[in-house]
Scaffold this active site. Structure first.
Site, PDB file in Angstrom:
ATOM      1  N   ARG A 152     -15.768   1.810  -0.954  1.00 14.72           N
ATOM      2  CA  ARG A 152     -15.447   0.456  -0.488  1.00 14.72           C
ATOM      3  C   ARG A 152     -15.378   0.478   1.038  1.00 14.72           C
ATOM      4  NH1 ARG A 152      -9.806  -2.416  -1.922  1.00 14.72           N
ATOM      5  NH2 ARG A 152      -9.006  -0.979  -0.345  1.00 14.72           N
TER       6      ARG A 152
ATOM      7  N   HIS B 243       0.818  -1.216   0.000  1.00 14.10           N
ATOM      8  CA  HIS B 243       0.000   0.000   0.000  1.00 14.10           C
ATOM      9  C   HIS B 243       0.843   1.254   0.000  1.00 14.10           C
ATOM     10  CE1 HIS B 243      -3.130  -2.915   0.560  1.00 14.10           C
ATOM     11  NE2 HIS B 243      -3.868  -2.015  -0.043  1.00 14.10           N
TER      12      HIS B 243
ATOM     13  N   GLU C  14     -11.217 -10.603  -5.591  1.00  9.86           N
ATOM     14  CA  GLU C  14      -9.788 -10.597  -5.235  1.00  9.86           C
ATOM     15  C   GLU C  14      -9.301 -11.973  -4.799  1.00  9.86           C
ATOM     16  OE1 GLU C  14      -8.816  -6.707  -3.097  1.00  9.86           O
ATOM     17  OE2 GLU C  14     -10.641  -7.348  -2.081  1.00  9.86           O
TER      18      GLU C  14
ATOM     19  N   CYS D 218      -9.973  -2.516 -10.748  1.00  9.49           N
ATOM     20  CA  CYS D 218      -9.437  -1.370  -9.993  1.00  9.49           C
ATOM     21  C   CYS D 218      -8.052  -1.636  -9.405  1.00  9.49           C
ATOM     22  CB  CYS D 218     -10.419  -0.952  -8.897  1.00  9.49           C
ATOM     23  SG  CYS D 218     -10.707  -2.227  -7.677  1.00  9.49           S
TER      24      CYS D 218
ATOM     25  N   ARG E 114     -10.864   3.976  -1.214  1.00 12.87           N
ATOM     26  CA  ARG E 114     -10.314   3.118  -0.151  1.00 12.87           C
ATOM     27  C   ARG E 114     -10.518   3.809   1.196  1.00 12.87           C
ATOM     28  NH1 ARG E 114      -5.955   2.167  -4.206  1.00 12.87           N
ATOM     29  NH2 ARG E 114      -5.670  -0.082  -4.434  1.00 12.87           N
TER      30      ARG E 114
ATOM     31  N   ARG F  26       2.323  -9.708  -1.731  1.00 10.44           N
ATOM     32  CA  ARG F  26       2.454  -8.516  -2.567  1.00 10.44           C
ATOM     33  C   ARG F  26       3.425  -7.486  -1.995  1.00 10.44           C
ATOM     34  NH1 ARG F  26      -3.612  -5.906  -1.976  1.00 10.44           N
ATOM     35  NH2 ARG F  26      -2.667  -3.884  -2.394  1.00 10.44           N
TER      36      ARG F  26
ATOM     37  N   ASN G 155      -4.545  -6.515  -7.410  1.00  9.88           N
ATOM     38  CA  ASN G 155      -3.425  -6.484  -6.459  1.00  9.88           C
ATOM     39  C   ASN G 155      -3.489  -7.694  -5.536  1.00  9.88           C
ATOM     40  OD1 ASN G 155      -3.067  -4.022  -7.634  1.00  9.88           O
ATOM     41  ND2 ASN G 155      -3.920  -2.864  -5.928  1.00  9.88           N
ATOM     42  N   ASP G 156      -4.690  -7.963  -5.033  1.00 12.48           N
ATOM     43  CA  ASP G 156      -4.841  -9.134  -4.174  1.00 12.48           C
ATOM     44  C   ASP G 156      -5.050 -10.405  -4.980  1.00 12.48           C
ATOM     45  OD1 ASP G 156      -4.529  -8.554  -1.378  1.00 12.48           O
ATOM     46  OD2 ASP G 156      -6.229  -7.202  -1.579  1.00 12.48           O
TER      47      ASP G 156
HETATM   48  C1  PEP Z   1      -6.745  -4.834  -5.093  1.00 18.06           C
HETATM   49  O1  PEP Z   1      -6.531  -5.722  -4.271  1.00 18.06           O
HETATM   50  O2  PEP Z   1      -6.492  -4.937  -6.302  1.00 18.06           O
HETATM   51  C2  PEP Z   1      -7.311  -3.549  -4.666  1.00 18.06           C
HETATM   52  C3  PEP Z   1      -7.669  -2.641  -5.545  1.00 18.06           C
HETATM   53  O3  PEP Z   1      -7.428  -3.316  -3.332  1.00 18.06           O
HETATM   54  P1  PEP Z   1      -6.203  -2.963  -2.361  1.00 18.06           P
HETATM   55  O4  PEP Z   1      -5.021  -2.649  -3.218  1.00 18.06           O
HETATM   56  O5  PEP Z   1      -6.643  -1.817  -1.526  1.00 18.06           O
HETATM   57  O6  PEP Z   1      -6.029  -4.225  -1.569  1.00 18.06           O
HETATM   58 MG    MG Z   2      -7.339  -5.653  -2.270  1.00 23.38          MG
END
Ligand code: PEP
Ligand code: MG
Length: 580
Positions: A334, A191, A433, A504, A298, A467, A456-457
């Site tokens: 979210r 993050h 995710e 996203c 977020r 990650r 991302n997840d």
């Molecule tokens: C993701 O996981 O792709 C996402 C957009 O959420 P975050 O990066 O906040 O976990």
């Molecule tokens: Mg995520």
């Protein structure tokens, strides 16, 4: 000149003097003193050396009693180093001749020593580096006392270099003066990386130990495109990067007019481009680039750095600002996605050995219903101010989705009883995710109003790759065929069920993947506002037919490397301006 490789997480080039943070995240001040202060500053230095020496001697005695002479000897060695006349002499010279404040002189001298030790191969010698840092830390503590400074009071442009930056520290960086940053640890999907990209600060993470090689004031280049950090560059390198920074600026200028036109392919297919935000202030960046709305807000960032738990009104005010600014454009809020890397300052259960698989996100909300209710009430109250959608993160089972929806219905009843207005038909969707959701897509599609793919997840959970860990960063890629097949499955299911889907995760912001995703049928992207115009440029340069051909071929390839090479060739062919 020294060139180090890390992980590029936020694009762009930054050139400035380094501001080095110590292990505890405090800045090492670069202060100069007046001629008539030299003697008093040296007295202050000696007092700090004495105080640090007393402290080390006390530790030595306590450890010797507890564990024996051998262990006490470690502190005895520290004491010898601290009181070494040569060290004192070198520091004094910098104070007298260059007018460095003692803390700056101590840090520069000890870091030079550490660099020499680190250049020697023998492990036992290299280990002395941590001893040197221990001494530096002690001396700085005594020299600075209560005056230890955080990184908020900046007056000139800098590049921040530290062991790590938390997402909230990154979020609080002063955009006027912090031009870039580099950290020893951290991974591509962390993050911290996401916040850096949101703030458009070029950043490189996961560089490995390098802070011994740099002192405050050194000139540093951050290459956020290729993942390099260059310390004390030579003239030629500096000139090349100045040119590159200029190219970035001119690309941004050329793209700026795209803010006023729609995201549309050359054959006229409309593609919606939304912004991802973490803080209400970012909404202005979304409007500046002509975003079609907010595809991911977020909200957990309301919690990060907050002293107390945000009240319903704190939530409401933040949402209201965003929703009002967006007018009738959608804002997808979210719910809390706290956990793992974002939770570093919150108490963690003792047995949470694997936080990424633990009590995070929707699981945390469903365990803390009062906290969840507060947020849902605020979202519902804001729902009458514009076009608000509600999204649950990290759903992994149907049961979780149903529980969350049940609570939402309860909160609606409460609001109704109190005569508070809200939109009963607020669209409710989920983040995709976790692979379990992809496998059960046909069932989920029946119970949601929209989907948003969180790559991302999804990458992390599909490939079992953390990650945020630099040591496995080479395995963390959205171009893996296993990830692409899942994205394909979700987009196909959404078309069959007529449920809108967006993407996203950071993947969507990388023009490398734009044609592939369009070819798979994606028509909604949500990306950091700073990346939106590049994405629009890519969208407006291609036809759906071309994209479908790219997707067809990419899906036949066997591994992420081949896929990335192929996508880069195609991007170079069709949108050359976006290939650095
Ligand atoms: C993701 O996981 O792709 C996402 C957009 O959420 P975050 O990066 O906040 O976990
Ligand atoms: Mg995520």
């Amino acid at each position: 000149m020294q060139k180090l490789e890390g992980i590029a997480v936020s694009p762009g080039v930054a050139i400035a003097e380094a501001l080095v943070l110590d292990q505890e995240g405090f800045r090492i001040p670069q202060r100069f003193i007046a001629r008539d202060e030299v003697e008093s500053e040296l007295t202050r230095l000696d007092a700090a050396v004495d105080a640090a020496g007393d402290e080390i001697a006390r530790n030595r005695d306590a450890i010797t009693i507890e564990l024996g002479e051998h262990y006490g000897g470690i502190f005895q060695a520290h004491l010898r180093m601290l009181r070494d006349p040569r060290l004192r002499g070198e520091v004094e010279q910098l104070v007298r001749e260059r007018r460095y404040a003692p803390e700056y002189a101590v840090s520069r001298t000890l870091r030079r020593y550490a660099k020499v030790f680190r250049s020697l191969d023998a492990t036992f010698v290299a280990q002395r580096v941590s001893d040197i840092f221990d001494i530096e830390k002690r001396l700085l503590r005594h020299l600075l006392g209560q005056r230890r400074e955080e990184i908020s009071k900046l007056t000139s442009p800098v590049i921040i270099l530290g062991h790590d930056l938390t997402p909230s520290e990154t979020a609080n960086l002063d955009r006027d003066f912090v031009l870039g940053f580099g950290t020893e640890i951290g991974g591509p999907g962390s993050h911290t990386a996401i916040v850096a990209e949101g703030l458009q600060i070029p950043a490189v993470v996961g560089i490995g130990p390098f802070l011994t090689d740099v002192s405050g004031g050194d000139v540093v280049i951050i290459d956020g495109d290729l993942g390099w950090i260059i310390i004390e560059p030579d003239e030629e390198t500096l000139a090349r990067y100045r040119h590159e920074a200029e190219e970035h600026r001119s690309l941004a200028e050329r793209l700026a007019p795209l803010a006023d036109v729609a995201g549309e392919t050359v054959d006229g297919t409309r593609v919606q481009l939304f912004g991802n935000i973490e803080f209400p202030v970012e909404i202005d960046r979304c409007t500046a680039v002509g975003a079609d709305g907010v595809g991911l807000y977020r909200t957990e960032f309301l919690y990060l750095g907050a002293e107390t738990e945000p009240t319903e009104d704190v939530h409401y005010d933040a949402y209201a600002r965003v929703v009002r600014t967006m007018g009738d454009r959608p804002v997808c809020i979210r719910t809390l996605d706290l956990g793992a890397d974002k939770m570093e300052h919150l108490p963690r259960p003792d047995d949470e050995r694997n936080p990424v698989l633990g009590l995070r996100s929707i699981r945390l909300s469903l365990r803390n219903l009062s906290l969840f209710r507060v947020q849902l009430r605020a979202v519902l109250r804001a729902s009458v101010l514009g076009n608000v959608k509600l999204m649950f993160p990290l759903i992994s089972t149907l049961m979780e989705l149903r529980q969350a929806k049940m609570l939402l219905a309860e909160v609606m009843e409460d609001l109704e009883e109190s005569g508070i207005e809200f939109n009963r038909d607020i669209p409710v969707g989920i983040m995709v995710e976790v692979p379990s959701v992809v496998m059960l897509m046909d069932r989920f599609i029946e119970e949601v109003d929209f989907l948003s793919i969180g790559t991302n997840d999804l990458v992390q959970y599909t490939l079992a790759v953390d990650r945020g860990n630099k040591d496995v960063a080479n395995l963390y890629t959205a171009a893996d065929p296993a990830v692409l097949r899942q994205i394909d499955t979700v987009i196909k299911a959404s078309a069959i069920g007529s449920v809108p889907v967006s993407l996203c995760g950071q993947m969507g912001a990388n023009p490398l993947y734009t044609m592939l995703l369009l070819g798979l049928g994606l028509r909604q992207f949500s990306v950091p506002p700073g990346m939106l115009l590049e994405l629009k440029k890519a969208v407006r340069s291609v036809s759906i037919e071309q994209c479908e051909a790219v997707a067809r071929h990419a899906m036949t390839l066997e591994n992420s490397r081949q896929i990335k090479i192929y996508l880069k060739e195609e991007l170079r062919r069709l949108v050359p301006e976006l290939v650095p």
